[in-house]
Write an enzyme that holds these catalytic residues in place. Sequence first.
Site, mmCIF file in Angstrom:
data_model
loop_
_atom_site.group_PDB
_atom_site.id
_atom_site.type_symbol
_atom_site.label_atom_id
_atom_site.label_comp_id
_atom_site.label_asym_id
_atom_site.label_seq_id
_atom_site.Cartn_x
_atom_site.Cartn_y
_atom_site.Cartn_z
ATOM 1 N N CYS A 163 0.792 -1.233 0.000
ATOM 2 C CA CYS A 163 0.000 0.000 0.000
ATOM 3 C C CYS A 163 0.823 1.282 0.000
ATOM 4 O O CYS A 163 0.521 2.218 -0.731
ATOM 5 C CB CYS A 163 -0.894 0.053 1.229
ATOM 6 S SG CYS A 163 -2.032 -1.309 1.410
ATOM 7 N N THR A 268 13.179 -23.444 7.762
ATOM 8 C CA THR A 268 12.860 -22.468 6.725
ATOM 9 C C THR A 268 12.818 -23.112 5.338
ATOM 10 O O THR A 268 12.231 -22.556 4.414
ATOM 11 C CB THR A 268 13.890 -21.311 6.690
ATOM 12 O OG1 THR A 268 15.175 -21.875 6.386
ATOM 13 C CG2 THR A 268 13.943 -20.569 8.004
ATOM 14 N N VAL A 270 11.085 -25.342 4.382
ATOM 15 C CA VAL A 270 9.691 -25.586 4.019
ATOM 16 C C VAL A 270 9.097 -24.407 3.242
ATOM 17 O O VAL A 270 8.145 -24.551 2.488
ATOM 18 C CB VAL A 270 8.887 -25.839 5.325
ATOM 19 C CG1 VAL A 270 7.410 -25.779 5.103
ATOM 20 C CG2 VAL A 270 9.276 -27.185 5.890
ATOM 21 N N GLY A 354 24.013 -25.100 7.629
ATOM 22 C CA GLY A 354 23.976 -26.501 7.207
ATOM 23 C C GLY A 354 22.707 -26.818 6.447
ATOM 24 O O GLY A 354 22.740 -27.548 5.441
ATOM 25 N N ARG A 429 26.061 -11.533 -7.211
ATOM 26 C CA ARG A 429 24.717 -12.102 -7.394
ATOM 27 C C ARG A 429 23.875 -11.076 -8.137
ATOM 28 O O ARG A 429 23.951 -9.878 -7.863
ATOM 29 C CB ARG A 429 24.098 -12.554 -6.065
ATOM 30 C CG ARG A 429 23.405 -11.528 -5.233
ATOM 31 C CD ARG A 429 23.185 -12.007 -3.790
ATOM 32 N NE ARG A 429 22.197 -13.062 -3.613
ATOM 33 C CZ ARG A 429 20.892 -12.855 -3.504
ATOM 34 N NH1 ARG A 429 20.403 -11.644 -3.608
ATOM 35 N NH2 ARG A 429 20.062 -13.863 -3.296
ATOM 36 N N GLU A 1277 -5.940 6.074 -7.850
ATOM 37 C CA GLU A 1277 -5.388 5.355 -8.997
ATOM 38 C C GLU A 1277 -4.460 6.184 -9.891
ATOM 39 O O GLU A 1277 -3.427 5.678 -10.351
ATOM 40 C CB GLU A 1277 -6.535 4.802 -9.860
ATOM 41 C CG GLU A 1277 -7.356 3.754 -9.145
ATOM 42 C CD GLU A 1277 -8.577 3.348 -9.942
ATOM 43 O OE1 GLU A 1277 -8.673 2.190 -10.351
ATOM 44 O OE2 GLU A 1277 -9.443 4.223 -10.155
HETATM 45 C C1 LIG Z 1 12.253 -16.609 2.077
HETATM 46 C C2 LIG Z 1 13.560 -17.310 1.917
HETATM 47 C C3 LIG Z 1 14.521 -16.766 1.083
HETATM 48 C C4 LIG Z 1 15.722 -17.416 0.885
HETATM 49 N N1 LIG Z 1 16.652 -16.854 0.064
HETATM 50 C C5 LIG Z 1 17.832 -17.487 -0.123
HETATM 51 C C6 LIG Z 1 18.820 -16.925 -0.982
HETATM 52 O O1 LIG Z 1 18.642 -15.862 -1.558
HETATM 53 N N2 LIG Z 1 19.988 -17.618 -1.133
HETATM 54 C C7 LIG Z 1 20.224 -18.785 -0.484
HETATM 55 O O2 LIG Z 1 21.279 -19.351 -0.645
HETATM 56 N N3 LIG Z 1 19.298 -19.335 0.308
HETATM 57 C C8 LIG Z 1 18.110 -18.717 0.496
HETATM 58 N N4 LIG Z 1 17.170 -19.287 1.309
HETATM 59 C C9 LIG Z 1 17.401 -20.648 1.847
HETATM 60 C C10 LIG Z 1 17.810 -20.648 3.286
HETATM 61 O O3 LIG Z 1 19.134 -20.272 3.401
HETATM 62 C C11 LIG Z 1 17.547 -22.045 3.808
HETATM 63 O O4 LIG Z 1 16.160 -22.228 3.829
HETATM 64 C C12 LIG Z 1 18.078 -22.262 5.185
HETATM 65 O O5 LIG Z 1 19.441 -21.976 5.285
HETATM 66 C C13 LIG Z 1 17.830 -23.689 5.628
HETATM 67 O O6 LIG Z 1 18.195 -23.799 6.975
HETATM 68 P P1 LIG Z 1 17.196 -24.371 8.062
HETATM 69 O O7 LIG Z 1 17.959 -24.440 9.311
HETATM 70 O O8 LIG Z 1 15.959 -23.596 8.107
HETATM 71 O O9 LIG Z 1 16.947 -25.798 7.450
HETATM 72 P P2 LIG Z 1 15.697 -26.739 7.639
HETATM 73 O O10 LIG Z 1 14.556 -26.181 6.889
HETATM 74 O O11 LIG Z 1 15.507 -27.043 9.052
HETATM 75 O O12 LIG Z 1 16.242 -28.009 6.883
HETATM 76 C C14 LIG Z 1 16.365 -28.006 5.495
HETATM 77 C C15 LIG Z 1 16.695 -29.444 5.029
HETATM 78 O O13 LIG Z 1 17.995 -29.774 5.410
HETATM 79 C C16 LIG Z 1 18.019 -30.887 6.296
HETATM 80 N N5 LIG Z 1 19.051 -30.580 7.285
HETATM 81 C C17 LIG Z 1 19.175 -29.416 7.970
HETATM 82 N N6 LIG Z 1 20.311 -29.438 8.682
HETATM 83 C C18 LIG Z 1 20.905 -30.625 8.429
HETATM 84 C C19 LIG Z 1 22.125 -31.207 8.854
HETATM 85 N N7 LIG Z 1 22.957 -30.574 9.679
HETATM 86 N N8 LIG Z 1 22.436 -32.436 8.388
HETATM 87 C C20 LIG Z 1 21.607 -33.093 7.558
HETATM 88 N N9 LIG Z 1 20.446 -32.586 7.110
HETATM 89 C C21 LIG Z 1 20.113 -31.366 7.543
HETATM 90 C C22 LIG Z 1 16.625 -30.999 6.838
HETATM 91 O O14 LIG Z 1 16.298 -32.307 7.140
HETATM 92 C C23 LIG Z 1 15.807 -30.492 5.664
HETATM 93 O O15 LIG Z 1 15.621 -31.502 4.731
HETATM 94 C C24 LIG Z 1 15.973 -18.648 1.538
HETATM 95 C C25 LIG Z 1 15.004 -19.198 2.376
HETATM 96 C C26 LIG Z 1 13.804 -18.549 2.569
HETATM 97 C C27 LIG Z 1 12.761 -19.162 3.445
HETATM 98 S S1 FES Z 2 0.221 -3.846 2.964
HETATM 99 FE FE1 FES Z 2 1.252 -2.337 4.087
HETATM 100 S S2 FES Z 2 -0.331 -1.036 4.689
HETATM 101 FE FE2 FES Z 2 -1.325 -2.432 3.369
#
Ligand SMILES: Cc1cc2nc3c(=O)[nH]c(=O)nc-3n(C[C@H](O)[C@H](O)[C@H](O)COP(=O)(O)OP(=O)(O)OC[C@H]3O[C@@H](n4cnc5c(N)ncnc54)[C@H](O)[C@@H]3O)c2cc1C
Ligand code: FES
Length: 1345
Positions: A163, A268, A270, A354, A429, A1277
Amino acid sequence: MGRDKNLVFAVNGQRFELSDIDPSTTVLEFLRLHTRFKSVKLGCGEGGCGACVVLLSRYDPASDRVEDFTTSSCLTLLCSINGCSITTAEGLGNTKDGFHPIQKRFSGFHASQCGFCTPGMCMSLYGALVNAEKTDRPKPSKGFSKLTVSEAERAISGNLCRCTGYRSIADACKSFAANVDIEDLGLNTFWRKGEDKETCLSRLPPYDQNSDIRAFPEFLKDEVKASDGLGVEKCNWYSPVTFEALQCLLGSDGMDKGDRVKVVVGNTGVGYYKDYQHWDKYIDLRHIPELQVIVKDKTGIEIGAAVTITKAVKELRDFSEYLSNLDGGNIFRRLADHMEKIASGFIRNSASLGGNLVMAQREKFPSDIVTILLAGASSVKILAGLKVERITLEEFLRRPPLDPKTMLLSVKIPILKSNSSKVLFETYRAAPRPLGNALPYLNAAFLAEVSQCDSSNNTRINSCRMVFGAHSSQHAVRARKLEDVLVGEKVLSLSLLSEAIEVVKKIVVPEDGISSSAYRTSLAAGFVFTFLIPLIESALPIPKYLDGYSGLVKAVEQERDQLSYGKQVVEVDKQYTPVGDPVAKSQSTIQASGEAVYVDDIPSPTNCLYGAFIYSMKPLVRVKSITFSPSLPKDVVISVVSFQDIPIGGENLGSRTIFGSEPLFADELAHCAGDRVAFVVAESQKLADMAAEAAVIDYDMEDLETPILSVEDAVERLSFFEVLPIFYPEKVGDFSKGMAEADQKILSAQIQLGSQYYFYMENQSALAIPDEDNCMVVHSSTQTPEFLHGTIARCLGVPEHNIRVITRRVGGGFGGKAARAMPVSVACAVAAHKLNRPVRTYLNRKTDMIMAGGRHPMKVTYSVGFKSNGKITALHVDILINGGLSPDISPIMPHNMVNTLKKYDWGNLSFDFKVCKTNHTSKSAMRAPGKVQASFIAEAVIEHVASVLSMEVDVIRTVNLHTQNSLSLFYPGSVGGLEEYTVPLTWVKLGFSSDLAQRTKEIKEFNLCNTWKKRGISRVPIIYEVAVRPTPGKVSLLSDGSVVVEVGGIELGQGLWTKVKQMVAFALSAVQCDGPMDLLEKVRVVQADTLSVTQGGWTAGSTTSEASCQAVQLCCDILVERLRPLRDRLREQQESITWNVLVQQAYLQPVNLSASAFYCPELSSMQYLNYGAAVSEVEIDVLTGETRILRSDIIYDCGKSLNPAVDLGQIEGAFVQGIGFFMLEEYTTNSEGLVNTKGTWTYKIPTLDTVPREFNVEILNSGHHKGRVLSSKASGEPPLLLAASVHCATRAAIKEARRQLLSWSSLDTTDSPFQLDVPATMSVVKELCGLDSVEKYLRWRMSAK
Ligand SMILES: Cc1cc2nc3c(=O)[nH]c(=O)nc-3n(C[C@H](O)[C@H](O)[C@H](O)COP(=O)(O)OP(=O)(O)OC[C@H]3O[C@@H](n4cnc5c(N)ncnc54)[C@H](O)[C@@H]3O)c2cc1C
Ligand code: FES
Ligand code: FES
């Protein structure tokens, strides 16, 4: 709170203890479903929007310290927060306990419109504030925090707002920064322009670190101390603390038993790989000490796999500071810089290093971290069984996908130094949004060990690691062949670089199906060039370039500057006080505290069910059956509602407009991909979504015609919507005659325009509750309750008085919650009717994007004639509009388009429109429907003419601006008083205020001096016709003097309620008791209820606020008339009568103190014109195609603004939404018409880092306007169209790049016309600048030698 005990945590200081919870429950689900804290909003569910951000605080008894960090509650799993304290926006402040200064300042800086993003924004800022206060920076002056301006901006750079345009939000955030210059902050309610700094400061809602930072709850500290402080082990959630325990869980206790086990850290992942499966066990890795290690020694740094990216960045920075540059410290700084661009702060705070590497290894996730660590010669430690193994990262990636039992333990990044040579390291990048939350098209990292040849200044590469990633469905790889070319006895030279680039072009080749593949390849060439050229070009000693290309260093530093600032010029008119006052948006504080209730925040009634749409994946198919995948547990589906469930006497009706209707459900035939086939109902939204995802449709295409998937197909098969003559616009003059007068002509030039998605932050939502006697109450997030009301009644086959539609507020609409919202509510009503239980839905972002329809794509062909001086004499356009499946509002498009096309004096104008009926989802009204496309077409024609004549585009625009005469000819029905025509004045004024002439000169110089950056500037005007529609209102005075108001218009964030309140206060002040400002406090506008105020119409077309104001003014006039005699009588008894006494006495009389009115604008003044102009300057990066908007200046005529703060917000917000349309947002479909940009990963709306860096807006107070509501004009608009200035400036910059490119090939550099697509994304810009610009440059340089 031990590990075998219950899950204990606090929310806003309140203790929660849970013994039984589904381990897949996210923090967001828990908060929204099981607590009263609804401030956490679901905008995307994939970590991409920030609407759900909360602050998570963790207490460490050993150090007696609290760690605070923001996180996306939509991804964080509840079981992972044992012992933590959550703070939500309600916890910061609320109506009962008082608001937090953050919330007050958001309100006072006008930083909340629809309010759906606001709690998340406040929490992101709060997180930064809390952490800044922990630093040992000097104590800030009173009222400020230790936060810096840059940190304040960066805190919200990953949060989306659709917005505001962000400037006002950034100001609210910066107001806390210790180093802010208060004079740089924009329009607010605290001080007025010109007041001295001291006064301004004293008015800012005070902030005091001691009272405004919430402490970690003491009771929880005690519980954490008393426990082992480790993770919970309950509800199938396990937190092992040793390898052995982990192995047991993975082995004999888990997987070997056939359990489905999920290992998580931040969860994350997911966000990207949506997880609809059921897991028997969750294992949280964060409590295993080996996965949390940070070891720094003289060989390098080792970081545990469960360490978050945020922590890794900090450790890398500390390490780089500890090491001197010569010891290779810069590598670690570069790694940290790059990692800070990954995702957003609230993701990096939970995402582990990781997790990222494993996602890349296992699923080929396009990781940045893999690329940069691979170039940094990193190695990893893994655990397979009980065996620990150290291997290179390269080897790790090369191995088959990690089996579920093998764990990544840590990453080691070595110190690379050499005594005899220098080590260069750089990372790159290219992503649609520079500061993250956008995956890159390509990333790269280069490490080179170089030395200088003894005999010359020439450089030799002794060894190197050249890594590219994210460009294909594979993980990052070293480009070995490229390395071979570069390394050896050869000295670096242009020809070696040229050879290297040819090699890289063969290596970085995305496979089929990857978008913009040639662009990605050319990026690779550009990155290699950027890395190496300084070593060749310069005779300077190498150490200077230890960081790689010095130009890049500058770019990084620039990013540390302010992202957005600006000036606002508004005139406050006191004539109709409080109308005209920039008062804060009504209810903005409760929006900031998250207490404002949206449809999905209404608590579920007993027995409530939840629905989700099942849609067709294919166009024009017979639906034979719907079944569910066997993986879906049996008892999930409660009912599948389809066209067969339309009640007898009802109609299969999903939406309707004055032009026609659309069925609720496909009957035997689904007509497009995204067509609603059924609505599956379950016990929760999660289960309903899961069921919809598991639905399997059996299609049959036998004997069916092929679908119409393009406008060309539609023309061939004569598939059109009828446009009735009253909606078909009139031509102006005689096109043939105009062409005959022309000196030159352009014939049959073509333009294609794509669609745009609304991206309201609140997805479509509704709640239908069956009521007594076959009635139904429907809460809907809609812009059109009246039409929805009638549609539900017809669909259910009941009289309209059986239906009540209630809409309190809408979290952003932009047209998408008009016709396109109707089927969502109607489906809930049908399901509720069938099951006789309440049914609600909150669409997930993917379904919303697939079904929304969006803006009309079109194909345009034009012919134009013009004189040699640039004066256009005739224009003809043929436009094929893709209307999709149903008429919706598409037949109005020709009218809308022609009205805006007429913004220039074309001499003679003719056109032919075909509104095509196709097998796509219905296209609908989106903010400035048809008008933004027409404005673009007009500018494209002007640009084309300028290019043919080799004249300055600004001159062509000026020559073709309307005179008063031509304006009357082109707009006979809406021109109004000619003295009101302010474009010529605005045009000149803006030229001066933006310093256009001087900057144009400077840009020319800049372009001469800079090879790889080019700038452009452009000024565009707008003329925008709006129509005021009849609108109802009702004002009632209550016995204590408070006032309750109902209007037909809906509060969508556009400030309608605020303006209405102001108008009521102004109009009631005519009774001359209390002052208007006192009355303002007494007014409350309440939700729209279609049985209370009927004929509410559509809230659309920019004029509903003013019409609603006019309606309530009429009501107030009636009330004032009724009160006057009593006031006069009372005045005879006592001199001064207060408002409250007057109303109390009126109740005793009795006087009828409720009045309603229906405002019908006079025919003669129903339509009127809005005017404005904008100048934008951009800089493009010729190597990456990135466009940065350096500055935009707008002057917009609001007549006498009803509320300059609200109008300013509309202007800035619309302009930035326009930037999205022109520059960023690609709403595309596959070959069958199924939307394939269906989430925040692929659909990129502007964020703070992509709006104009300097953003100046002046609201022209053009005085009296006959026939307008208190002389006001619309603002919702029209300003969106001004964003064409950014597109045109980009074209100007590209023109320079193209000239340069031609000159390198010794070709004629005279302008040749080119088409700049909308949106002008990075790849589009780069393509026009030359995908081979680097190769051509090198050839030119070599031939010059
Ligand atoms: C909105 C968003 C934007 C993003 N943008 C970028 C980006 O621009 N560039 C980039 O590089 N990344 C990006 N990411 C990815 C992000 O870096 C990864 O989602 C994150 O690092 C995963 O870490 P986690 O701890 O949440 O993993 P989880 O979600 O907990 O695990 C991810 C997977 O890895 C497995 N796992 C985790 N740790 C281990 C381990 N130690 N050993 C074995 N298996 C393991 C889990 O079982 C699962 O399958 C983005 C993510 C999001 C949500
Ligand atoms: S989405 Fe930010 S005020 Fe509406
Ligand atoms: S809803 Fe969590 S980030 Fe969008």
